[in-house]
Enzyme design. Structure first.
Site, mmCIF file in Angstrom:
data_model
loop_
_atom_site.group_PDB
_atom_site.id
_atom_site.type_symbol
_atom_site.label_atom_id
_atom_site.label_comp_id
_atom_site.label_asym_id
_atom_site.label_seq_id
_atom_site.Cartn_x
_atom_site.Cartn_y
_atom_site.Cartn_z
ATOM 1 N N SER A 270 0.820 -1.213 0.000
ATOM 2 C CA SER A 270 0.000 0.000 0.000
ATOM 3 C C SER A 270 0.853 1.263 0.000
ATOM 4 O O SER A 270 0.329 2.346 -0.191
ATOM 5 C CB SER A 270 -0.932 -0.004 1.214
ATOM 6 O OG SER A 270 -0.203 -0.142 2.412
ATOM 7 N N LYS A 271 2.166 1.121 0.212
ATOM 8 C CA LYS A 271 3.091 2.260 0.122
ATOM 9 C C LYS A 271 2.577 3.472 0.875
ATOM 10 O O LYS A 271 2.563 4.587 0.360
ATOM 11 C CB LYS A 271 3.401 2.579 -1.344
ATOM 12 C CG LYS A 271 4.014 1.380 -2.094
ATOM 13 C CD LYS A 271 4.488 1.710 -3.476
ATOM 14 C CE LYS A 271 5.204 0.540 -4.149
ATOM 15 N NZ LYS A 271 4.330 -0.630 -4.424
ATOM 16 N N ARG A 272 2.181 3.254 2.122
ATOM 17 C CA ARG A 272 1.641 4.335 2.933
ATOM 18 C C ARG A 272 2.745 5.212 3.487
ATOM 19 O O ARG A 272 3.908 4.806 3.568
ATOM 20 C CB ARG A 272 0.820 3.757 4.094
ATOM 21 C CG ARG A 272 -0.376 2.901 3.701
ATOM 22 C CD ARG A 272 -1.260 3.521 2.651
ATOM 23 N NE ARG A 272 -2.560 2.864 2.567
ATOM 24 C CZ ARG A 272 -3.321 2.845 1.485
ATOM 25 N NH1 ARG A 272 -2.909 3.406 0.362
ATOM 26 N NH2 ARG A 272 -4.499 2.256 1.495
#
EC number: 4.1.1.23
Lengths: 284, 284
Positions: free
Chosen positions: B107-109
């Site tokens: 999700s590359k948050r």
């Protein structure tokens, strides 16, 4: 939830940037109301209500709209509560009832091009947001699926408001901190459609001044960090406004949303938003 | 959907890193199966099926599990399709039916600390993922709410696989590209709980070698970019394996998921995953 249709015919809208500029002028406000719902902080009347997140945010929106140049829902607060439908309904509500106030979906997305297209669909189709925040670390091609929506706003992280912002953003590249290179790249290369803005935190007044000098008057700043994070309004406005006395979207979330935990929460939110508008306008 | 209970009692699990190492050894595979559902590419039998995303992914999972050291669902593909429930059910299915294969939520948050806590809740509570991908641009405090989950994996973007990766990641800081500083910071400062990994794209074999030299043997790499993106398996394994011949989570999505558009899609996916495992193992 209130009986809003799930789809609706709307007239073709002007671009995010045009609508934002209209709003600055017509409503004389640079305040962005951040919508970060935290059910534990809601007034007691929302306890146990199944649609509490939507209803609380809707009440805040309706009370603060006269003082808002934009609304900024932060998607993690909805996702952690499994409240995607509340987010969709909230943005639809804003679009129908407050059509002059654009919506910035704060999701700080960034991924390879094919995946970024899905994130663009999420923001602009599923939620019908007018703008989205984007993380620049993966480079221009990761931002391109957002940039290609010329009518939408793409708000790119530059110097963020958190204490650790400098860990990467201050590293010196050719004698200048990384965030200044991001600002220059965005203004000179990524902004072909004139739809870019930058996130620069209110907690860094000197950096606001430097970034404004780099990008000129046409790139708006989304400025989080006044209120709970301690940014100084006077310094923000003095250092970062453009020659027209605007160019700023100054966001406050907690200080507006949770101004009162009593039944006067909406009125208190309106008062907090109006007070922030007035304080900002003192220094424009 | 199939009758999986919405909550279940499970025994206390070992940490993500321990489970990943177990899986490398016990199943003799470094293959990560990326779950990027694109309904337009599904076999014809899924047309019009309301639970197509869950069912297609579940079939892929069941077919490829013997060859997988991890599964990696990419959240944008679910979010754009309003398929959060399919994602939750899919991870629950993996946990129940394939408990030895950990799940990395891609999700590359990245956001300020208070918001990052909500993203951590999203990943680790709502979806019960074992690890999550995180963007480092906002600095350590933005990663800390993930890092504090010592039993979970935190997979930080370093040198990504996309063509524009170098726009920021290659900028020179003290004579070395930014991504090398990220690698060093993660290995020396952020990895107090030993739960960090790095994303380094298969499309950059020299950079894989350089990052391995910086971080040593204990930090695994999530390596996307073999298959559709063109990364060379031999170069990846030769340059980036650690002294034990592992330390790699080599992810393939489209080449496995869409190996066949016919009714043999699951078998074709299993064959593709097994072939990738075998090719990788040739060079370990």
């Amino acid at each position: 939830m209130s009986p809003i249709p799930s789809s609706t015919t709307t007239e073709p809208m002007r671009s995010f940037m045009d609508r934002l500029r209209d709003r600055w002028h017509d409503a004389d406000t640079l305040v962005c109301v951040g919508l970060d719902p935290e059910p534990a902080k809601f007034p007691a009347r929302f306890a146990g209500q199944p649609n509490a997140i939507f209803e609380f945010c809707r009440d805040i929106v309706d009370a603060t709209a006269p003082y808002a140049c934009a609304f900024k829902p932060q998607i993690a607060h909805f996702a952690a509560a499994e409240a995607e439908e509340a987010l969709r309904m909230l943005i639809l509500h804003i679009r129908l009832r407050h059509p002059h106030v654009p919506v910035i979906l704060d999701s700080k997305r960034g991924d390879i091009g094919s995946t970024a297209q899905h994130y663009a669909r999420e923001a602009f189709e599923r939620y019908a947001a007018d703008a989205v925040t984007v993380n620049p670390y993966m480079g221009r091609d990761s931002a391109q699926p957002f940039l290609d929506h010329a009518d939408k706003g793409v708000v790119i992280l530059c110097r963020t408001s958190n204490p650790g912002a400098g860990d990467l953003q201050d590293l010196l590249v050719d004698g200048k901190p990384l965030y200044q290179h991001v600002a220059a790249k965005v203004a000179r290369e990524w902004n072909e459609h004139g739809n870019c803005a930058l996130v620069v935190g209110a907690t860094w007044p000197e950096q606001l001044r430097e970034v404004r000098a780099i990008v000129g008057d046409q790139v708006p700043f989304l400025v989080p960090g006044v209120g709970a994070q301690g940014g100084d309004v006077r310094a923000v406005v003095s250092n970062a406004r453009n020659r027209d006395g605007d160019g700023l979207v100054i966001s406050s979330s907690r200080a507006i949303l949770y101004a009162s935990s009593g039944d006067d929460y909406a009125e208190a939110a309106a008062n907090a938003a109006r007070a922030l508008r007035d304080e900002i306008n003192l220094y424009r």
